[in-house]
Write a protein that holds these residues in place. Structure first.
Motif, PDB file in Angstrom:
ATOM      1  N   SER A  62      86.781 102.940 124.279  1.00 47.65           N
ATOM      2  CA  SER A  62      87.530 103.021 123.023  1.00 47.65           C
ATOM      3  C   SER A  62      88.748 103.915 123.236  1.00 47.65           C
ATOM      4  O   SER A  62      88.915 104.536 124.293  1.00 47.65           O
ATOM      5  CB  SER A  62      86.636 103.534 121.890  1.00 47.65           C
ATOM      6  OG  SER A  62      86.634 104.932 121.847  1.00 47.65           O
ATOM      7  N   GLY A  63      89.597 103.969 122.243  1.00 41.47           N
ATOM      8  CA  GLY A  63      90.851 104.715 122.355  1.00 41.47           C
ATOM      9  C   GLY A  63      90.678 106.157 122.818  1.00 41.47           C
ATOM     10  O   GLY A  63      91.489 106.676 123.603  1.00 41.47           O
ATOM     11  N   SER A  64      89.607 106.788 122.364  1.00 43.87           N
ATOM     12  CA  SER A  64      89.388 108.200 122.710  1.00 43.87           C
ATOM     13  C   SER A  64      89.275 108.407 124.219  1.00 43.87           C
ATOM     14  O   SER A  64      89.601 109.483 124.729  1.00 43.87           O
ATOM     15  CB  SER A  64      88.117 108.721 122.025  1.00 43.87           C
ATOM     16  OG  SER A  64      88.251 108.595 120.624  1.00 43.87           O
ATOM     17  N   MET A  67      92.601 108.995 125.366  1.00 45.17           N
ATOM     18  CA  MET A  67      93.045 110.339 124.958  1.00 45.17           C
ATOM     19  C   MET A  67      92.567 111.351 126.002  1.00 45.17           C
ATOM     20  O   MET A  67      93.314 112.212 126.454  1.00 45.17           O
ATOM     21  CB  MET A  67      92.476 110.723 123.586  1.00 45.17           C
ATOM     22  CG  MET A  67      93.077 109.976 122.417  1.00 45.17           C
ATOM     23  SD  MET A  67      92.311 110.410 120.820  1.00 45.17           S
ATOM     24  CE  MET A  67      93.220 111.913 120.394  1.00 45.17           C
ATOM     25  N   PHE A  89      92.534 112.965 113.529  1.00 44.70           N
ATOM     26  CA  PHE A  89      92.662 112.492 114.910  1.00 44.70           C
ATOM     27  C   PHE A  89      93.405 113.495 115.768  1.00 44.70           C
ATOM     28  O   PHE A  89      93.108 113.659 116.950  1.00 44.70           O
ATOM     29  CB  PHE A  89      93.299 111.106 114.956  1.00 44.70           C
ATOM     30  CG  PHE A  89      92.377 110.064 114.423  1.00 44.70           C
ATOM     31  CD1 PHE A  89      91.235 109.718 115.125  1.00 44.70           C
ATOM     32  CD2 PHE A  89      92.605 109.468 113.196  1.00 44.70           C
ATOM     33  CE1 PHE A  89      90.331 108.789 114.623  1.00 44.70           C
ATOM     34  CE2 PHE A  89      91.716 108.538 112.678  1.00 44.70           C
ATOM     35  CZ  PHE A  89      90.574 108.201 113.392  1.00 44.70           C
ATOM     36  N   ARG A  92      91.289 115.884 117.525  1.00 44.42           N
ATOM     37  CA  ARG A  92      90.508 115.406 118.676  1.00 44.42           C
ATOM     38  C   ARG A  92      91.106 115.885 119.995  1.00 44.42           C
ATOM     39  O   ARG A  92      90.377 116.192 120.938  1.00 44.42           O
ATOM     40  CB  ARG A  92      90.381 113.882 118.641  1.00 44.42           C
ATOM     41  CG  ARG A  92      89.397 113.342 119.674  1.00 44.42           C
ATOM     42  CD  ARG A  92      88.953 111.937 119.383  1.00 44.42           C
ATOM     43  NE  ARG A  92      88.354 111.824 118.061  1.00 44.42           N
ATOM     44  CZ  ARG A  92      87.966 110.673 117.503  1.00 44.42           C
ATOM     45  NH1 ARG A  92      88.103 109.543 118.164  1.00 44.42           N
ATOM     46  NH2 ARG A  92      87.436 110.637 116.305  1.00 44.42           N
ATOM     47  N   GLN A 136     100.289 112.486 117.243  1.00 38.75           N
ATOM     48  CA  GLN A 136     100.011 111.097 116.889  1.00 38.75           C
ATOM     49  C   GLN A 136     101.314 110.399 116.512  1.00 38.75           C
ATOM     50  O   GLN A 136     102.220 111.049 115.975  1.00 38.75           O
ATOM     51  CB  GLN A 136      99.066 111.054 115.676  1.00 38.75           C
ATOM     52  CG  GLN A 136      97.588 111.019 115.993  1.00 38.75           C
ATOM     53  CD  GLN A 136      97.077 112.222 116.766  1.00 38.75           C
ATOM     54  OE1 GLN A 136      97.566 113.330 116.619  1.00 38.75           O
ATOM     55  NE2 GLN A 136      96.069 112.004 117.590  1.00 38.75           N
ATOM     56  N   CYS A 138     101.093 107.458 114.413  1.00 41.31           N
ATOM     57  CA  CYS A 138     100.584 107.428 113.040  1.00 41.31           C
ATOM     58  C   CYS A 138      99.293 108.231 113.026  1.00 41.31           C
ATOM     59  O   CYS A 138      98.366 107.924 113.768  1.00 41.31           O
ATOM     60  CB  CYS A 138     100.302 105.996 112.602  1.00 41.31           C
ATOM     61  SG  CYS A 138      99.352 105.892 111.078  1.00 41.31           S
ATOM     62  N   THR A 140      96.294 108.432 111.510  1.00 39.22           N
ATOM     63  CA  THR A 140      95.598 107.446 110.684  1.00 39.22           C
ATOM     64  C   THR A 140      94.846 108.060 109.492  1.00 39.22           C
ATOM     65  O   THR A 140      94.703 107.436 108.460  1.00 39.22           O
ATOM     66  CB  THR A 140      94.609 106.656 111.562  1.00 39.22           C
ATOM     67  OG1 THR A 140      95.228 106.429 112.836  1.00 39.22           O
ATOM     68  CG2 THR A 140      94.240 105.334 110.956  1.00 39.22           C
ATOM     69  N   ASP A 165      99.436 109.786 120.847  1.00 37.32           N
ATOM     70  CA  ASP A 165      98.320 108.925 120.486  1.00 37.32           C
ATOM     71  C   ASP A 165      98.847 107.875 119.511  1.00 37.32           C
ATOM     72  O   ASP A 165      99.140 108.180 118.355  1.00 37.32           O
ATOM     73  CB  ASP A 165      97.212 109.786 119.851  1.00 37.32           C
ATOM     74  CG  ASP A 165      96.169 108.970 119.100  1.00 37.32           C
ATOM     75  OD1 ASP A 165      96.211 107.724 119.151  1.00 37.32           O
ATOM     76  OD2 ASP A 165      95.297 109.594 118.452  1.00 37.32           O
ATOM     77  N   ILE A 167      97.129 105.008 118.993  1.00 39.56           N
ATOM     78  CA  ILE A 167      95.976 104.101 118.955  1.00 39.56           C
ATOM     79  C   ILE A 167      96.068 103.175 117.747  1.00 39.56           C
ATOM     80  O   ILE A 167      95.842 101.974 117.852  1.00 39.56           O
ATOM     81  CB  ILE A 167      94.644 104.889 118.968  1.00 39.56           C
ATOM     82  CG1 ILE A 167      94.478 105.606 120.304  1.00 39.56           C
ATOM     83  CG2 ILE A 167      93.455 103.962 118.704  1.00 39.56           C
ATOM     84  CD1 ILE A 167      93.263 106.500 120.430  1.00 39.56           C
ATOM     85  N   SER A 168      96.422 103.729 116.588  1.00 38.96           N
ATOM     86  CA  SER A 168      96.569 102.838 115.433  1.00 38.96           C
ATOM     87  C   SER A 168      97.993 102.297 115.336  1.00 38.96           C
ATOM     88  O   SER A 168      98.211 101.157 114.964  1.00 38.96           O
ATOM     89  CB  SER A 168      96.215 103.579 114.130  1.00 38.96           C
ATOM     90  OG  SER A 168      97.123 104.638 113.903  1.00 38.96           O
ATOM     91  N   GLN A 190      91.552  97.732 118.962  1.00 40.87           N
ATOM     92  CA  GLN A 190      90.974  97.257 117.690  1.00 40.87           C
ATOM     93  C   GLN A 190      91.812  97.558 116.455  1.00 40.87           C
ATOM     94  O   GLN A 190      91.324  97.446 115.349  1.00 40.87           O
ATOM     95  CB  GLN A 190      89.573  97.872 117.524  1.00 40.87           C
ATOM     96  CG  GLN A 190      89.520  99.311 117.028  1.00 40.87           C
ATOM     97  CD  GLN A 190      89.648 100.335 118.135  1.00 40.87           C
ATOM     98  OE1 GLN A 190      90.246 100.096 119.160  1.00 40.87           O
ATOM     99  NE2 GLN A 190      89.091 101.523 117.912  1.00 40.87           N
ATOM    100  N   LYS A 191      93.052  97.931 116.639  1.00 42.18           N
ATOM    101  CA  LYS A 191      93.859  98.240 115.449  1.00 42.18           C
ATOM    102  C   LYS A 191      95.007  97.232 115.360  1.00 42.18           C
ATOM    103  O   LYS A 191      94.760  96.068 115.119  1.00 42.18           O
ATOM    104  CB  LYS A 191      94.279  99.692 115.494  1.00 42.18           C
ATOM    105  CG  LYS A 191      93.018 100.577 115.646  1.00 42.18           C
ATOM    106  CD  LYS A 191      93.098 101.960 115.160  1.00 42.18           C
ATOM    107  CE  LYS A 191      91.754 102.640 115.377  1.00 42.18           C
ATOM    108  NZ  LYS A 191      91.720 104.013 114.962  1.00 42.18           N
TER     109      LYS A 191
HETATM  110  C1  PLP Z   1      91.216 105.092 115.644  1.00 37.87           C
HETATM  111  C2  PLP Z   1      91.969 106.227 116.169  1.00 37.87           C
HETATM  112  C3  PLP Z   1      91.475 107.021 117.213  1.00 37.87           C
HETATM  113  C4  PLP Z   1      90.105 106.839 117.777  1.00 37.87           C
HETATM  114  O1  PLP Z   1      90.015 105.730 118.541  1.00 37.87           O
HETATM  115  P1  PLP Z   1      88.594 105.183 119.038  1.00 37.87           P
HETATM  116  O2  PLP Z   1      88.969 103.812 119.490  1.00 37.87           O
HETATM  117  O3  PLP Z   1      87.680 105.198 117.847  1.00 37.87           O
HETATM  118  O4  PLP Z   1      88.123 106.052 120.118  1.00 37.87           O
HETATM  119  C5  PLP Z   1      92.265 108.037 117.685  1.00 37.87           C
HETATM  120  N1  PLP Z   1      93.479 108.271 117.181  1.00 37.87           N
HETATM  121  C6  PLP Z   1      93.994 107.531 116.177  1.00 37.87           C
HETATM  122  C7  PLP Z   1      95.351 107.849 115.665  1.00 37.87           C
HETATM  123  C8  PLP Z   1      93.258 106.494 115.643  1.00 37.87           C
HETATM  124  O5  PLP Z   1      93.750 105.771 114.626  1.00 37.87           O
END
Ligand code: PLP
Length: 372
Positions: A62-64, A67, A89, A92, A136, A138, A140, A165, A167-168, A190-191
Protein backbone atom coordinates in the motif's frame (compact mmCIF):
# COMPACT_ATOMS: atom_id res chain seq x y z
CA UNK A 1 -24.92 -2.48 2.51
CA UNK A 2 -26.84 -1.72 -0.67
CA UNK A 3 -24.97 -3.08 -3.67
CA UNK A 4 -23.62 -1.65 -5.87
CA UNK A 5 -22.86 1.18 -3.49
CA UNK A 6 -21.80 4.63 -4.62
CA UNK A 7 -18.24 4.91 -3.43
CA UNK A 8 -17.12 8.46 -2.67
CA UNK A 9 -14.36 7.67 -0.18
CA UNK A 10 -10.68 8.66 -0.42
CA UNK A 11 -9.64 5.21 -1.47
CA UNK A 12 -10.44 2.69 -2.55
CA UNK A 13 -12.25 4.47 -5.35
CA UNK A 14 -14.37 2.92 -8.14
CA UNK A 15 -12.46 0.76 -10.64
CA UNK A 16 -13.76 1.07 -14.23
CA UNK A 17 -15.44 -2.05 -15.60
CA UNK A 18 -12.91 -2.49 -18.45
CA UNK A 19 -10.08 -2.59 -15.91
CA UNK A 20 -11.91 -5.02 -13.64
CA UNK A 21 -12.61 -7.39 -16.53
CA UNK A 22 -9.01 -7.32 -17.65
CA UNK A 23 -7.81 -8.15 -14.14
CA UNK A 24 -10.15 -11.17 -14.09
CA UNK A 25 -8.28 -12.84 -16.98
CA UNK A 26 -6.37 -16.11 -16.28
CA UNK A 27 -3.14 -15.81 -14.28
CA UNK A 28 0.19 -15.91 -16.09
CA UNK A 29 3.82 -16.02 -15.02
CA UNK A 30 5.77 -12.85 -14.36
CA UNK A 31 9.27 -13.93 -15.40
CA UNK A 32 8.20 -13.86 -19.03
CA UNK A 33 8.56 -11.56 -22.05
CA UNK A 34 4.79 -11.00 -21.83
CA UNK A 35 5.00 -9.52 -18.34
CA UNK A 36 8.19 -7.56 -18.98
CA UNK A 37 6.58 -5.94 -21.99
CA UNK A 38 3.64 -4.77 -19.89
CA UNK A 39 5.80 -3.65 -16.96
CA UNK A 40 8.27 -1.83 -19.22
CA UNK A 41 5.37 -0.05 -20.90
CA UNK A 42 3.65 1.09 -17.68
CA UNK A 43 6.94 2.12 -16.05
CA UNK A 44 7.57 4.48 -18.97
CA UNK A 45 4.03 5.79 -19.37
CA UNK A 46 3.40 6.45 -15.69
CA UNK A 47 6.17 9.07 -15.85
CA UNK A 48 3.75 11.32 -17.75
CA UNK A 49 1.38 11.30 -14.78
CA UNK A 50 4.28 12.08 -12.43
CA UNK A 51 5.49 14.67 -14.95
CA UNK A 52 9.03 13.39 -14.58
CA UNK A 53 11.81 12.04 -16.74
CA UNK A 54 13.27 10.17 -13.75
CA UNK A 55 12.50 6.55 -12.89
CA UNK A 56 9.26 5.65 -11.14
CA UNK A 57 9.53 2.44 -9.09
CA UNK A 58 6.54 0.19 -8.44
CA UNK A 59 6.19 -1.84 -5.23
CA UNK A 60 3.68 -4.47 -4.19
CA UNK A 61 2.23 -2.84 -1.09
CA UNK A 62 0.00 0.00 0.00
CA UNK A 63 1.02 3.64 -0.26
CA UNK A 64 2.55 3.68 3.22
CA UNK A 65 5.21 1.24 2.02
CA UNK A 66 6.47 3.85 -0.43
CA UNK A 67 6.35 6.48 2.35
CA UNK A 68 8.66 4.24 4.38
CA UNK A 69 10.86 3.60 1.32
CA UNK A 70 11.13 7.35 0.71
CA UNK A 71 12.65 7.87 4.14
CA UNK A 72 14.68 4.71 4.63
CA UNK A 73 16.46 4.62 1.25
CA UNK A 74 17.83 8.13 1.65
CA UNK A 75 18.73 8.58 5.31
CA UNK A 76 21.00 7.46 8.11
CA UNK A 77 20.20 7.11 11.82
CA UNK A 78 19.89 10.46 13.54
CA UNK A 79 19.23 12.46 10.37
CA UNK A 80 17.02 15.45 10.94
CA UNK A 81 13.93 15.71 8.74
CA UNK A 82 11.31 18.44 8.71
CA UNK A 83 7.76 17.12 8.65
CA UNK A 84 4.91 19.42 7.77
CA UNK A 85 2.08 18.29 10.03
CA UNK A 86 -1.32 19.47 8.94
CA UNK A 87 -3.34 16.31 9.26
CA UNK A 88 -3.49 12.62 9.92
CA UNK A 89 -1.37 11.45 6.99
CA UNK A 90 1.31 14.06 7.60
CA UNK A 91 1.82 12.55 11.05
CA UNK A 92 2.65 9.20 9.46
CA UNK A 93 6.00 10.54 8.22
CA UNK A 94 6.87 11.38 11.83
CA UNK A 95 5.87 7.92 13.05
CA UNK A 96 7.94 6.18 10.37
CA UNK A 97 10.91 8.47 11.02
CA UNK A 98 10.79 7.70 14.75
CA UNK A 99 10.55 3.96 14.10
CA UNK A 100 13.83 4.13 12.16
CA UNK A 101 15.75 6.35 14.56
CA UNK A 102 15.56 9.50 12.48
CA UNK A 103 15.08 12.84 14.14
CA UNK A 104 11.79 14.32 12.87
CA UNK A 105 11.07 17.98 13.52
CA UNK A 106 7.35 18.73 13.31
CA UNK A 107 6.16 21.89 11.65
CA UNK A 108 2.64 22.02 13.03
CA UNK A 109 0.00 23.76 10.93
CA UNK A 110 -3.66 23.98 12.05
CA UNK A 111 -5.92 21.35 10.48
CA UNK A 112 -7.67 22.76 7.45
CA UNK A 113 -4.78 25.02 6.47
CA UNK A 114 -1.97 24.61 3.94
CA UNK A 115 1.60 25.11 5.09
CA UNK A 116 2.87 28.64 4.38
CA UNK A 117 6.02 28.00 2.28
CA UNK A 118 7.83 30.80 4.14
CA UNK A 119 7.66 28.73 7.33
CA UNK A 120 9.58 25.96 5.58
CA UNK A 121 12.15 28.47 4.37
CA UNK A 122 12.57 29.78 7.89
CA UNK A 123 12.96 26.30 9.37
CA UNK A 124 15.59 25.38 6.77
CA UNK A 125 17.52 28.60 7.43
CA UNK A 126 17.44 28.03 11.15
CA UNK A 127 18.65 24.46 10.78
CA UNK A 128 20.83 23.79 7.73
CA UNK A 129 21.28 20.22 8.99
CA UNK A 130 17.79 19.26 7.88
CA UNK A 131 18.13 16.46 5.35
CA UNK A 132 14.59 16.34 3.98
CA UNK A 133 11.26 18.15 3.96
CA UNK A 134 8.19 15.90 3.98
CA UNK A 135 4.70 17.00 3.12
CA UNK A 136 1.50 15.95 1.38
CA UNK A 137 0.27 17.16 -2.00
CA UNK A 138 -3.32 16.67 -0.82
CA UNK A 139 -3.62 16.05 2.93
CA UNK A 140 -6.56 13.70 2.52
CA UNK A 141 -7.75 13.95 6.13
CA UNK A 142 -8.40 17.69 5.88
CA UNK A 143 -8.89 18.11 2.08
CA UNK A 144 -6.03 20.61 2.03
CA UNK A 145 -3.80 21.16 -1.00
CA UNK A 146 -0.25 22.26 -0.20
CA UNK A 147 1.62 24.66 -2.49
CA UNK A 148 4.27 22.21 -3.67
CA UNK A 149 5.54 24.52 -6.43
CA UNK A 150 6.58 27.23 -3.95
CA UNK A 151 7.92 24.69 -1.48
CA UNK A 152 9.99 23.11 -4.26
CA UNK A 153 11.58 26.42 -5.14
CA UNK A 154 12.69 26.85 -1.55
CA UNK A 155 13.93 23.33 -0.91
CA UNK A 156 15.79 23.07 -4.23
CA UNK A 157 18.16 25.82 -3.07
CA UNK A 158 19.29 23.67 -0.13
CA UNK A 159 20.84 20.23 0.28
CA UNK A 160 17.56 18.86 1.64
CA UNK A 161 15.36 16.51 -0.37
CA UNK A 162 11.71 17.34 -0.95
CA UNK A 163 9.50 14.30 -0.29
CA UNK A 164 5.87 14.62 -1.36
CA UNK A 165 3.17 12.14 -0.41
CA UNK A 166 0.83 12.33 -3.39
CA UNK A 167 -0.91 9.03 -2.59
CA UNK A 168 -4.35 10.57 -2.97
CA UNK A 169 -3.51 13.63 -5.04
CA UNK A 170 -1.52 12.27 -7.98
CA UNK A 171 -3.91 12.03 -10.90
CA UNK A 172 -6.35 14.65 -9.57
CA UNK A 173 -4.29 17.61 -8.32
CA UNK A 174 -1.53 18.98 -10.56
CA UNK A 175 1.97 17.93 -9.55
CA UNK A 176 4.85 18.82 -11.88
CA UNK A 177 7.52 16.68 -10.28
CA UNK A 178 10.53 17.84 -12.32
CA UNK A 179 9.50 21.46 -12.94
CA UNK A 180 8.71 21.96 -9.27
CA UNK A 181 11.93 20.26 -8.08
CA UNK A 182 10.30 17.45 -6.13
CA UNK A 183 12.86 14.75 -5.33
CA UNK A 184 10.62 11.91 -4.21
CA UNK A 185 6.96 11.53 -5.11
CA UNK A 186 4.89 8.80 -3.48
CA UNK A 187 1.67 7.48 -4.99
CA UNK A 188 -0.72 4.57 -4.49
CA UNK A 189 -2.99 2.61 -6.81
CA UNK A 190 -6.34 2.86 -5.02
CA UNK A 191 -7.10 6.56 -5.18
CA UNK A 192 -6.94 8.76 -8.29
CA UNK A 193 -5.34 5.93 -10.28
CA UNK A 194 -8.61 3.97 -10.36
CA UNK A 195 -7.20 0.60 -9.27
CA UNK A 196 -7.69 -1.70 -6.29
CA UNK A 197 -5.24 -1.22 -3.39
CA UNK A 198 -1.88 -2.96 -3.65
CA UNK A 199 0.57 -0.89 -5.71
CA UNK A 200 2.81 1.83 -4.35
CA UNK A 201 4.97 4.12 -6.49
CA UNK A 202 8.04 6.23 -5.89
CA UNK A 203 9.76 8.59 -8.33
CA UNK A 204 13.42 9.38 -7.61
CA UNK A 205 15.31 12.51 -8.71
CA UNK A 206 19.02 12.65 -9.50
CA UNK A 207 19.64 14.58 -6.26
CA UNK A 208 17.89 11.83 -4.29
CA UNK A 209 19.78 9.12 -6.13
CA UNK A 210 23.07 10.65 -5.07
CA UNK A 211 21.94 10.76 -1.46
CA UNK A 212 20.99 7.08 -1.64
CA UNK A 213 24.62 6.07 -1.99
CA UNK A 214 25.41 7.46 1.49
CA UNK A 215 22.20 6.41 3.28
CA UNK A 216 22.93 3.82 5.93
CA UNK A 217 19.55 2.80 7.34
CA UNK A 218 19.02 -0.97 7.04
CA UNK A 219 16.57 -1.97 4.32
CA UNK A 220 15.77 -4.93 2.14
CA UNK A 221 12.32 -5.43 0.56
CA UNK A 222 12.12 -1.89 -0.79
CA UNK A 223 15.85 -1.26 -1.12
CA UNK A 224 15.89 0.70 -4.38
CA UNK A 225 19.23 -0.79 -5.33
CA UNK A 226 17.43 -4.05 -6.22
CA UNK A 227 14.69 -2.23 -8.10
CA UNK A 228 17.14 -0.14 -10.09
CA UNK A 229 18.94 -3.26 -11.24
CA UNK A 230 15.76 -5.11 -12.23
CA UNK A 231 14.30 -2.08 -13.98
CA UNK A 232 17.03 -2.38 -16.61
CA UNK A 233 15.24 -5.56 -17.76
CA UNK A 234 11.75 -4.12 -17.20
CA UNK A 235 11.45 -6.35 -14.18
CA UNK A 236 11.06 -6.24 -10.39
CA UNK A 237 13.28 -8.02 -7.86
CA UNK A 238 10.42 -9.89 -6.18
CA UNK A 239 7.05 -11.18 -7.38
CA UNK A 240 5.08 -8.15 -8.55
CA UNK A 241 1.34 -7.66 -8.01
CA UNK A 242 1.05 -8.45 -11.70
CA UNK A 243 -2.75 -8.42 -11.83
CA UNK A 244 -2.68 -4.81 -10.69
CA UNK A 245 0.11 -3.95 -13.13
CA UNK A 246 -2.11 -5.28 -15.94
CA UNK A 247 -4.87 -3.05 -14.57
CA UNK A 248 -2.47 -0.12 -14.44
CA UNK A 249 -1.86 -0.44 -18.15
CA UNK A 250 -5.60 0.03 -18.69
CA UNK A 251 -5.68 3.00 -16.30
CA UNK A 252 -2.94 4.65 -18.34
CA UNK A 253 -4.89 3.94 -21.56
CA UNK A 254 -7.97 5.57 -20.05
CA UNK A 255 -6.03 8.63 -18.87
CA UNK A 256 -4.32 8.99 -22.25
CA UNK A 257 -7.62 8.65 -24.10
CA UNK A 258 -9.18 11.42 -22.05
CA UNK A 259 -5.97 13.45 -22.00
CA UNK A 260 -4.21 14.03 -18.66
CA UNK A 261 -4.93 17.76 -18.71
CA UNK A 262 -8.61 16.98 -19.26
CA UNK A 263 -8.57 14.57 -16.31
CA UNK A 264 -7.19 17.33 -14.09
CA UNK A 265 -9.81 19.75 -15.43
CA UNK A 266 -12.63 17.28 -14.84
CA UNK A 267 -11.52 16.67 -11.24
CA UNK A 268 -11.23 20.43 -10.65
CA UNK A 269 -14.72 21.03 -12.08
CA UNK A 270 -16.26 18.23 -10.01
CA UNK A 271 -14.46 19.58 -6.93
CA UNK A 272 -15.88 23.06 -7.54
CA UNK A 273 -19.35 21.57 -7.98
CA UNK A 274 -18.97 19.58 -4.74
CA UNK A 275 -17.87 22.63 -2.73
CA UNK A 276 -20.69 24.72 -4.14
CA UNK A 277 -23.30 22.08 -3.36
CA UNK A 278 -22.02 21.56 0.18
CA UNK A 279 -22.23 25.30 0.79
CA UNK A 280 -25.74 25.46 -0.67
CA UNK A 281 -26.72 22.87 1.94
CA UNK A 282 -25.59 25.37 4.53
CA UNK A 283 -22.37 23.59 5.39
CA UNK A 284 -19.10 25.41 5.81
CA UNK A 285 -16.04 24.09 4.00
CA UNK A 286 -13.32 22.75 6.28
CA UNK A 287 -10.32 23.29 4.00
CA UNK A 288 -8.98 26.77 3.41
CA UNK A 289 -6.86 25.47 0.53
CA UNK A 290 -9.23 23.31 -1.51
CA UNK A 291 -8.08 20.27 -3.47
CA UNK A 292 -9.40 18.59 -6.61
CA UNK A 293 -9.03 15.20 -4.89
CA UNK A 294 -11.37 15.46 -1.92
CA UNK A 295 -13.58 18.08 -0.27
CA UNK A 296 -14.47 18.35 3.41
CA UNK A 297 -17.32 20.15 5.15
CA UNK A 298 -18.09 20.86 8.79
CA UNK A 299 -21.28 19.38 10.20
CA UNK A 300 -23.74 21.36 12.33
CA UNK A 301 -22.82 21.28 16.00
CA UNK A 302 -24.22 18.35 17.90
CA UNK A 303 -24.83 16.29 14.78
CA UNK A 304 -23.23 12.86 15.00
CA UNK A 305 -21.08 12.59 11.87
CA UNK A 306 -20.25 8.94 12.45
CA UNK A 307 -23.94 8.12 12.57
CA UNK A 308 -24.61 10.21 9.47
CA UNK A 309 -22.00 8.26 7.51
CA UNK A 310 -23.28 4.87 8.66
CA UNK A 311 -26.92 5.72 7.85
CA UNK A 312 -25.85 6.83 4.39
CA UNK A 313 -23.79 3.70 3.90
CA UNK A 314 -26.09 1.05 5.39
CA UNK A 315 -29.50 2.43 4.46
CA UNK A 316 -28.87 4.41 1.29
CA UNK A 317 -25.84 2.82 -0.34
CA UNK A 318 -23.69 5.95 -0.46
CA UNK A 319 -20.26 5.68 1.13
CA UNK A 320 -18.62 8.95 2.13
CA UNK A 321 -15.86 9.45 4.69
CA UNK A 322 -16.11 11.06 8.08
CA UNK A 323 -13.34 12.81 9.96
CA UNK A 324 -10.14 11.16 11.18
CA UNK A 325 -8.30 12.02 14.34
CA UNK A 326 -9.46 13.55 17.59
CA UNK A 327 -10.30 17.01 16.31
CA UNK A 328 -12.23 15.95 13.22
CA UNK A 329 -13.83 12.61 14.07
CA UNK A 330 -17.62 12.84 13.86
CA UNK A 331 -17.43 16.54 12.99
CA UNK A 332 -16.68 16.66 9.29
CA UNK A 333 -17.63 14.73 6.17
CA UNK A 334 -15.41 14.16 3.16
CA UNK A 335 -16.58 13.61 -0.40
CA UNK A 336 -14.14 12.63 -3.17
CA UNK A 337 -14.05 13.60 -6.82
CA UNK A 338 -10.87 11.86 -7.98
CA UNK A 339 -10.27 8.99 -10.37
CA UNK A 340 -13.29 7.32 -11.94
CA UNK A 341 -15.82 8.98 -9.61
CA UNK A 342 -18.47 10.48 -11.91
CA UNK A 343 -20.34 13.75 -11.66
CA UNK A 344 -23.55 11.74 -11.53
CA UNK A 345 -22.36 9.75 -8.51
CA UNK A 346 -21.31 12.97 -6.80
CA UNK A 347 -24.73 14.52 -7.51
CA UNK A 348 -26.54 11.47 -6.13
CA UNK A 349 -24.21 11.26 -3.13
CA UNK A 350 -24.64 14.92 -2.23
CA UNK A 351 -28.42 14.74 -2.66
CA UNK A 352 -28.55 11.84 -0.23
CA UNK A 353 -26.22 13.65 2.15
CA UNK A 354 -28.62 16.62 2.10
CA UNK A 355 -31.65 14.41 2.73
CA UNK A 356 -29.95 12.52 5.54
CA UNK A 357 -28.86 15.76 7.17
CA UNK A 358 -32.47 16.97 7.10
CA UNK A 359 -33.71 13.70 8.50
CA UNK A 360 -31.24 14.04 11.31
CA UNK A 361 -32.94 17.34 12.04
CA UNK A 362 -29.97 19.42 11.19
CA UNK A 363 -31.42 22.73 10.17
CA UNK A 364 -29.37 23.72 7.18
CA UNK A 365 -27.53 26.99 7.48
CA UNK A 366 -26.69 26.52 11.11
CA UNK A 367 -23.17 25.26 10.74
CA UNK A 368 -21.08 26.84 13.43
CA UNK A 369 -18.00 24.86 12.65
CA UNK A 370 -17.23 23.58 16.08
CA UNK A 371 -14.68 21.45 14.28
CA UNK A 372 -12.31 24.35 13.75
C1 PLP B 1 -4.46 7.05 1.66
C2 PLP B 1 -3.31 7.87 2.02
C3 PLP B 1 -2.18 7.32 2.64
C4 PLP B 1 -2.12 5.90 3.08
O1 PLP B 1 -1.99 5.05 2.03
P1 PLP B 1 -2.16 3.47 2.23
O2 PLP B 1 -2.31 3.03 0.81
O3 PLP B 1 -3.40 3.27 3.05
O4 PLP B 1 -0.96 2.96 2.88
C5 PLP B 1 -1.12 8.15 2.89
N1 PLP B 1 -1.14 9.44 2.56
C6 PLP B 1 -2.21 10.01 1.97
C7 PLP B 1 -2.17 11.46 1.63
C8 PLP B 1 -3.32 9.25 1.68
O5 PLP B 1 -4.40 9.81 1.11
Amino acid sequence: MINPAILLTPGPTPVPEVTRKLMAEPMFHHRTPRYRKIFGDVSERIKKIFMTKNPVYTFAGSGSLAMEASLVNFHSAGDKILVVENGKFAERFTLIAKAFGLNPISLKIPNGEAVPPAQIEEALKKDPDIKAVCCQLCETSTAVLNDIKSIGEIVSKTNALLIVDAISGLGADRLETDQWHVDLVIAGSQKALMLPPGLAFLSVSEKAKQRMATAKLPRFYYDLKHYEKSMKDSDTPWTPALTLVVGLQKTLDLIEQEGYENVLKRCAANAAFTRETLQKMGLKLFSKAPSSTVSAACLPEGLDGEKLCSIMRDEKGVVIAGGQGEQMKGKIVRVCHMGAITKKDIETGLKILGETLKEMKASSGSCCCSCQ
